[in-house]
Motif scaffolding. Sequence first.
Motif, PDB file in Angstrom:
ATOM      1  N   GLY A 225     -26.844  -0.770  -5.262  1.00  0.00           N
ATOM      2  CA  GLY A 225     -26.184  -2.046  -4.982  1.00  0.00           C
ATOM      3  C   GLY A 225     -24.859  -1.912  -4.274  1.00  0.00           C
ATOM      4  N   LEU A 226     -24.316  -0.703  -4.209  1.00  0.00           N
ATOM      5  CA  LEU A 226     -23.001  -0.488  -3.597  1.00  0.00           C
ATOM      6  C   LEU A 226     -23.163  -0.138  -2.127  1.00  0.00           C
ATOM      7  CD1 LEU A 226     -20.947   1.516  -6.247  1.00  0.00           C
ATOM      8  CD2 LEU A 226     -21.114  -0.938  -5.896  1.00  0.00           C
ATOM      9  N   ARG A 227     -23.401  -1.118  -1.340  1.00  0.00           N
ATOM     10  CA  ARG A 227     -23.524  -0.944   0.105  1.00  0.00           C
ATOM     11  C   ARG A 227     -22.724  -2.025   0.796  1.00  0.00           C
ATOM     12  NH1 ARG A 227     -24.637   3.105  -1.617  1.00  0.00           N
ATOM     13  NH2 ARG A 227     -26.567   4.291  -1.590  1.00  0.00           N
ATOM     14  N   PRO A 228     -21.430  -1.815   1.070  1.00  0.00           N
ATOM     15  CA  PRO A 228     -20.667  -0.584   0.866  1.00  0.00           C
ATOM     16  C   PRO A 228     -19.823  -0.637  -0.411  1.00  0.00           C
ATOM     17  CG  PRO A 228     -19.424  -2.033   2.288  1.00  0.00           C
ATOM     18  CD  PRO A 228     -20.700  -2.771   1.924  1.00  0.00           C
ATOM     19  N   TRP A 229     -18.973   0.399  -0.598  1.00  0.00           N
ATOM     20  CA  TRP A 229     -17.987   0.464  -1.686  1.00  0.00           C
ATOM     21  C   TRP A 229     -16.615   0.583  -1.044  1.00  0.00           C
ATOM     22  CZ3 TRP A 229     -16.340   0.135  -6.566  1.00  0.00           C
ATOM     23  CH2 TRP A 229     -15.297   0.943  -7.025  1.00  0.00           C
ATOM     24  N   ARG A 230     -15.828  -0.505  -1.115  1.00  0.00           N
ATOM     25  CA  ARG A 230     -14.490  -0.501  -0.527  1.00  0.00           C
ATOM     26  C   ARG A 230     -13.511  -1.089  -1.547  1.00  0.00           C
ATOM     27  NH1 ARG A 230     -16.663  -3.449   4.392  1.00  0.00           N
ATOM     28  NH2 ARG A 230     -17.656  -1.876   5.704  1.00  0.00           N
ATOM     29  N   PRO A 231     -12.954  -0.260  -2.414  1.00  0.00           N
ATOM     30  CA  PRO A 231     -12.077  -0.776  -3.478  1.00  0.00           C
ATOM     31  C   PRO A 231     -10.663  -1.087  -2.977  1.00  0.00           C
ATOM     32  CG  PRO A 231     -12.234   1.602  -3.626  1.00  0.00           C
ATOM     33  CD  PRO A 231     -13.176   1.188  -2.529  1.00  0.00           C
TER      34      PRO A 231
ATOM     35  N   TRP B 192     -11.894  -7.182   3.619  1.00  0.00           N
ATOM     36  CA  TRP B 192     -12.784  -6.024   3.691  1.00  0.00           C
ATOM     37  C   TRP B 192     -13.113  -5.437   2.326  1.00  0.00           C
ATOM     38  CZ3 TRP B 192     -10.477  -2.124   1.241  1.00  0.00           C
ATOM     39  CH2 TRP B 192      -9.087  -1.996   1.290  1.00  0.00           C
ATOM     40  N   ALA B 193     -12.349  -5.774   1.281  1.00  0.00           N
ATOM     41  CA  ALA B 193     -12.554  -5.172  -0.041  1.00  0.00           C
ATOM     42  C   ALA B 193     -13.814  -5.718  -0.702  1.00  0.00           C
ATOM     43  CB  ALA B 193     -11.342  -5.427  -0.926  1.00  0.00           C
ATOM     44  N   THR B 194     -14.627  -4.820  -1.225  1.00  0.00           N
ATOM     45  CA  THR B 194     -15.810  -5.236  -1.985  1.00  0.00           C
ATOM     46  C   THR B 194     -15.510  -5.363  -3.468  1.00  0.00           C
ATOM     47  OG1 THR B 194     -16.505  -2.932  -2.257  1.00  0.00           O
ATOM     48  CG2 THR B 194     -17.378  -4.128  -0.353  1.00  0.00           C
ATOM     49  N   ASP B 195     -14.552  -4.559  -3.961  1.00  0.00           N
ATOM     50  CA  ASP B 195     -14.245  -4.520  -5.384  1.00  0.00           C
ATOM     51  C   ASP B 195     -12.734  -4.468  -5.585  1.00  0.00           C
ATOM     52  OD1 ASP B 195     -17.008  -3.659  -7.039  1.00  0.00           O
ATOM     53  OD2 ASP B 195     -16.958  -3.071  -4.924  1.00  0.00           O
ATOM     54  N   LEU B 196     -12.244  -5.225  -6.554  1.00  0.00           N
ATOM     55  CA  LEU B 196     -10.843  -5.217  -6.921  1.00  0.00           C
ATOM     56  C   LEU B 196     -10.708  -4.466  -8.243  1.00  0.00           C
ATOM     57  CD1 LEU B 196      -9.993  -8.995  -6.257  1.00  0.00           C
ATOM     58  CD2 LEU B 196     -10.195  -7.112  -4.615  1.00  0.00           C
ATOM     59  N   LEU B 197      -9.822  -3.472  -8.272  1.00  0.00           N
ATOM     60  CA  LEU B 197      -9.598  -2.671  -9.467  1.00  0.00           C
ATOM     61  C   LEU B 197      -8.190  -2.915  -9.994  1.00  0.00           C
ATOM     62  CD1 LEU B 197     -11.018   0.818  -8.359  1.00  0.00           C
ATOM     63  CD2 LEU B 197     -12.266  -1.138  -9.293  1.00  0.00           C
ATOM     64  N   VAL B 198      -8.069  -3.082 -11.311  1.00  0.00           N
ATOM     65  CA  VAL B 198      -6.761  -3.136 -11.969  1.00  0.00           C
ATOM     66  C   VAL B 198      -6.703  -1.960 -12.924  1.00  0.00           C
ATOM     67  CG1 VAL B 198      -5.219  -4.445 -13.468  1.00  0.00           C
ATOM     68  CG2 VAL B 198      -6.582  -5.637 -11.747  1.00  0.00           C
ATOM     69  N   TYR B 199      -5.734  -1.051 -12.702  1.00  0.00           N
ATOM     70  CA  TYR B 199      -5.612   0.172 -13.487  1.00  0.00           C
ATOM     71  C   TYR B 199      -4.286   0.150 -14.240  1.00  0.00           C
ATOM     72  CZ  TYR B 199      -5.517   5.232 -14.541  1.00  0.00           C
ATOM     73  OH  TYR B 199      -5.475   6.449 -15.167  1.00  0.00           O
ATOM     74  N   VAL B 200      -4.333   0.434 -15.554  1.00  0.00           N
ATOM     75  CA  VAL B 200      -3.127   0.514 -16.379  1.00  0.00           C
ATOM     76  C   VAL B 200      -3.085   1.907 -16.997  1.00  0.00           C
ATOM     77  CG1 VAL B 200      -1.755  -0.542 -18.195  1.00  0.00           C
ATOM     78  CG2 VAL B 200      -3.380  -1.943 -16.904  1.00  0.00           C
TER      79      VAL B 200
ATOM     80  N   PRO C 188       0.821  -1.201   0.000  1.00  0.00           N
ATOM     81  CA  PRO C 188       0.000   0.000   0.000  1.00  0.00           C
ATOM     82  C   PRO C 188       0.858   1.255   0.000  1.00  0.00           C
ATOM     83  CG  PRO C 188      -0.821  -1.594   1.597  1.00  0.00           C
ATOM     84  CD  PRO C 188       0.505  -2.098   1.117  1.00  0.00           C
ATOM     85  N   THR C 189       0.478   2.214  -0.839  1.00  0.00           N
ATOM     86  CA  THR C 189       1.280   3.421  -0.974  1.00  0.00           C
ATOM     87  C   THR C 189       0.435   4.681  -0.836  1.00  0.00           C
ATOM     88  OG1 THR C 189       1.009   3.189  -3.361  1.00  0.00           O
ATOM     89  CG2 THR C 189       3.043   2.373  -2.416  1.00  0.00           C
ATOM     90  N   HIS C 190      -0.838   4.544  -0.520  1.00  0.00           N
ATOM     91  CA  HIS C 190      -1.701   5.713  -0.383  1.00  0.00           C
ATOM     92  C   HIS C 190      -2.540   5.509   0.855  1.00  0.00           C
ATOM     93  CE1 HIS C 190      -4.988   8.555  -1.382  1.00  0.00           C
ATOM     94  NE2 HIS C 190      -3.999   9.231  -1.900  1.00  0.00           N
ATOM     95  N   ALA C 191      -2.482   6.458   1.780  1.00  0.00           N
ATOM     96  CA  ALA C 191      -3.101   6.268   3.078  1.00  0.00           C
ATOM     97  C   ALA C 191      -4.597   6.023   2.986  1.00  0.00           C
ATOM     98  CB  ALA C 191      -2.824   7.498   3.955  1.00  0.00           C
ATOM     99  N   ALA C 192      -5.293   6.783   2.142  1.00  0.00           N
ATOM    100  CA  ALA C 192      -6.743   6.660   2.066  1.00  0.00           C
ATOM    101  C   ALA C 192      -7.181   5.466   1.248  1.00  0.00           C
ATOM    102  CB  ALA C 192      -7.330   7.938   1.480  1.00  0.00           C
ATOM    103  N   HIS C 193      -6.389   5.064   0.282  1.00  0.00           N
ATOM    104  CA  HIS C 193      -6.767   3.984  -0.620  1.00  0.00           C
ATOM    105  C   HIS C 193      -5.579   3.043  -0.811  1.00  0.00           C
ATOM    106  CE1 HIS C 193     -10.162   6.571  -1.575  1.00  0.00           C
ATOM    107  NE2 HIS C 193      -9.321   7.518  -1.908  1.00  0.00           N
ATOM    108  N   PRO C 194      -5.701   1.791  -0.425  1.00  0.00           N
ATOM    109  CA  PRO C 194      -4.593   0.853  -0.659  1.00  0.00           C
ATOM    110  C   PRO C 194      -4.349   0.679  -2.157  1.00  0.00           C
ATOM    111  CG  PRO C 194      -6.193  -0.039   0.903  1.00  0.00           C
ATOM    112  CD  PRO C 194      -6.818   1.176   0.288  1.00  0.00           C
ATOM    113  N   VAL C 195      -3.137   0.978  -2.587  1.00  0.00           N
ATOM    114  CA  VAL C 195      -2.747   0.806  -3.985  1.00  0.00           C
ATOM    115  C   VAL C 195      -1.472  -0.023  -4.022  1.00  0.00           C
ATOM    116  CG1 VAL C 195      -2.009   1.940  -6.109  1.00  0.00           C
ATOM    117  CG2 VAL C 195      -3.764   3.012  -4.688  1.00  0.00           C
TER     118      VAL C 195
END
Length: 336
Positions: A96-102, A51-59, A4-11
């Motif tokens: 449907g996003l209850r909750p959203w934790r990417p 705890w993650a609801t959604d996994l994102l892959v960003y390029v 993780p490299t971002h305090a608010a959002h694990p990246v």
Amino acid sequence: MSGPTHAAHPVHTVDLDTDGWLMENTPAGPRPVPADRLDDHFAEELCPPDWATDLLVYVHGWQTGPESALRAVSRLLDLTTAQYRSDRGHPTLYPGLRPWRPWTVLVRWPSRSLPSLGGYRRIRDRAHAMGTGNGHAARVIGRLLGYLHTRRGDPAAAPVLANREGQYLHLVGHSFGCRFLCEAVQWAADAPVTLGWSTPEPPGRPFTVDSMLLLQMAAPRDAFATTFPALAEAPLRGPVVATYSQHDRATGFWHLRAEKRAGVGYAGIGTAPAPVSSIRMRRADEAYGRDTLDHRFVSVDASDVFVRGNGPAGAHSDHLRPESAHLLLSLADHSR
């Protein structure tokens, strides 16, 4: 690759070399990960949390250094958080996003060049070489998607999650990064064991990736018919959604001169192996109905939204907007 490299959002970051191969840090400096250790390496470095609801892959795309790529994906995550919170008082946009934790994986690759026609061609050729032929990017990213698919959380351990697999997997690309994602999914289509496809949902479409969002894609308008035809039957449960803006000079002016035809990011999806639905980009407070996005290919006109940017690229990198976050959240919501 790092944690993780971002305090608010694990990246988590995954770094590729100019051949598209996965690199790892060692006491002697970066080195390629041996082919027979790819899955082990992913297991050591990437573990989607319960705890993650959604996994994102960003390029990322053209003209993006490692730190710029991290800032860009962090900005997109900030925007999704703000957009999601804006809907809490009246949950009509994303019921449907209850909750959203990417939880996010950022794929970085060497994309810097001179802001010129020669520079554009150089990175275009590099992106193509990395993803096809003797390049390895498609295989490495395909293996990454396969790993994430098999490691999705168990809903029995996290009852708040709605689907059978527990977590949803979304792909987001910008510029040339869109090519890597398309090549990875298409490569995997030729080797279905890679993504562990087992249960078709809906019938005929194996369940793996829940949505693919391509922001200002740097590829010819007919790329889905000529270069990525297998995406029509690829391991995608959800749609392929591509934005475009006529203020994007990189995929308009430069792409037209480099490839003799306009790019997807400037003129939208042209021909494809399945019907293309064309819509305009919605305001951040305007809902996308399920029927609006429930198509194999969706071309989104963002010409009224992606307008900022001077210089050679124009609005090519004006994709980090609340409207983009809204589109991503809408895709995640309709994936439920």
